[in-house]
Design an enzyme around this catalytic site. Structure first.
Site, PDB file in Angstrom:
ATOM      1  N   ALA A 125       0.799  -1.080   0.022  1.00  0.00           N
ATOM      2  CA  ALA A 125      -0.063   0.067   0.041  1.00  0.00           C
ATOM      3  C   ALA A 125       0.771   1.262   0.030  1.00  0.00           C
ATOM      4  O   ALA A 125       0.435   2.432  -0.339  1.00  0.00           O
ATOM      5  CB  ALA A 125      -1.040   0.106   1.417  1.00  0.00           C
ATOM      6  N   ASP A 126       1.875   1.164   0.213  1.00  0.00           N
ATOM      7  CA  ASP A 126       2.773   2.352   0.554  1.00  0.00           C
ATOM      8  C   ASP A 126       4.292   1.825   0.042  1.00  0.00           C
ATOM      9  O   ASP A 126       5.405   2.119   0.778  1.00  0.00           O
ATOM     10  CB  ASP A 126       2.944   2.803   1.861  1.00  0.00           C
ATOM     11  CG  ASP A 126       3.706   4.237   1.959  1.00  0.00           C
ATOM     12  OD1 ASP A 126       3.804   4.928   0.985  1.00  0.00           O
ATOM     13  OD2 ASP A 126       4.267   4.611   3.040  1.00  0.00           O
ATOM     14  N   LEU A 127       4.529   1.579  -1.405  1.00  0.00           N
ATOM     15  CA  LEU A 127       5.632   1.362  -1.840  1.00  0.00           C
ATOM     16  C   LEU A 127       6.711   2.449  -2.189  1.00  0.00           C
ATOM     17  O   LEU A 127       6.119   3.247  -2.992  1.00  0.00           O
ATOM     18  CB  LEU A 127       5.576   0.550  -3.263  1.00  0.00           C
ATOM     19  CG  LEU A 127       6.811  -0.147  -3.826  1.00  0.00           C
ATOM     20  CD1 LEU A 127       7.588  -1.141  -2.860  1.00  0.00           C
ATOM     21  CD2 LEU A 127       6.420  -0.623  -5.023  1.00  0.00           C
TER      22      LEU A 127
END
Length: 252
Positions: free
Chosen positions: A174-176
């Site tokens: 979700a937060d690469l």
């Protein structure tokens, strides 16, 4: 969601909530493991590299661990710094991330090994949560590496290959960003921080993941010398990502 688990996965009650753990890695797991002051009194807290907020690095009994207390970001953090809306134990942020790490570990993906997770009810409608994992040795984030020197093309290729493995298996981070990609000197790559991550059928979200990572890299290197990140670097990452490679065997 019902997560497939082995017999080593246990869930037990604790004051105000419950704890989930892997008995093969934490046979003596206790609620105190989620208490920063407890670790501090034992003298086992270590300096957090790169100043990662909300993360505690622990060296205890020959093991290196990471304790993360879930904290909110954005405007809502003004009111609920570390509180989340209660729905069910299986839907807590810590339990979902723990189970996702557990499945990825079993699939052979390069992620931290999950040790334990907990939630504590904070009233009728909210809860707080923590996650304990094993620390990956001798690594630094892509962000810190770029801040210090240009990355060799081989490392960019390795990052691309790593991302492809996750996307092939339907793991959506979700937060690469460049802070959540870790590397060692041997050009091995890991991904960390799977809060809000999920399993999805591969699709357009894979491209969005890559776009998000590129924006993060560009933001970090915007004020750095131009050789820290170039089109050739990104082309090498995509080369690794799109290269056809055999799927690792279950025994690997």
């Amino acid at each position: 969601m019902v997560w497939p688990t082995g017999a080593e996965v246990r869930q037990i009650p604790m004051r105000g909530g419950a704890m989930l753990y892997d008995a093969s890695r934490a046979g003596n797991a206790a609620a105190s493991w989620f208490d920063e002051r407890w670790w501090s009194r034992r003298g086992e807290v270590r300096a957090s590299p790169e100043g990662r907020g909300g993360v505690l690095f622990i060296d205890a009994d020959g093991r290196r661990l990471v304790l993360r207390h879930y904290r909110r970001g954005g405007w809502i953090a003004r009111w609920w710094t570390d509180r989340y809306l209660w729905r069910a134990a299986s839907l807590t942020r810590s339990f979902i991330e723990w189970h996702l790490l557990y499945l990825m570990q079993r699939a052979g993906l390069p992620v931290p090994k999950p040790v334990a997770a907990c939630y504590r009810r904070t009233g009728r409608y909210s809860y707080s949560a923590d996650l304990l994992t094993e620390r990956i040795a001798d690594v630094s984030s892509l962000a810190s590496r770029l801040a210090g020197a240009p990355l060799p093309l081989g490392s960019w290729i390795a990052i691309g290959r790593c991302l492809r493995r996750f996307h092939r298996d339907g793991v959506c981070h979700a937060d690469l960003n460049a802070h959540n990609v870790l590397l060692n000197e041997a050009q091995e790559v890991w991904l960390v921080d799977f809060d809000r991550g999920r399993l999805r059928r591969p699709g357009l979200w894979c491209d969005s993941n890559l776009v998000r990572l590129r924006r993060s890299i560009e933001k970090i290197t915007d004020t750095l010398p131009p050789e820290r990140f170039s089109e050739a670097d990104w082309a090498a990452l995509l080369s690794g990502y799109f290269a056809v490679a055999p799927r690792p065997s279950a025994a690997a």
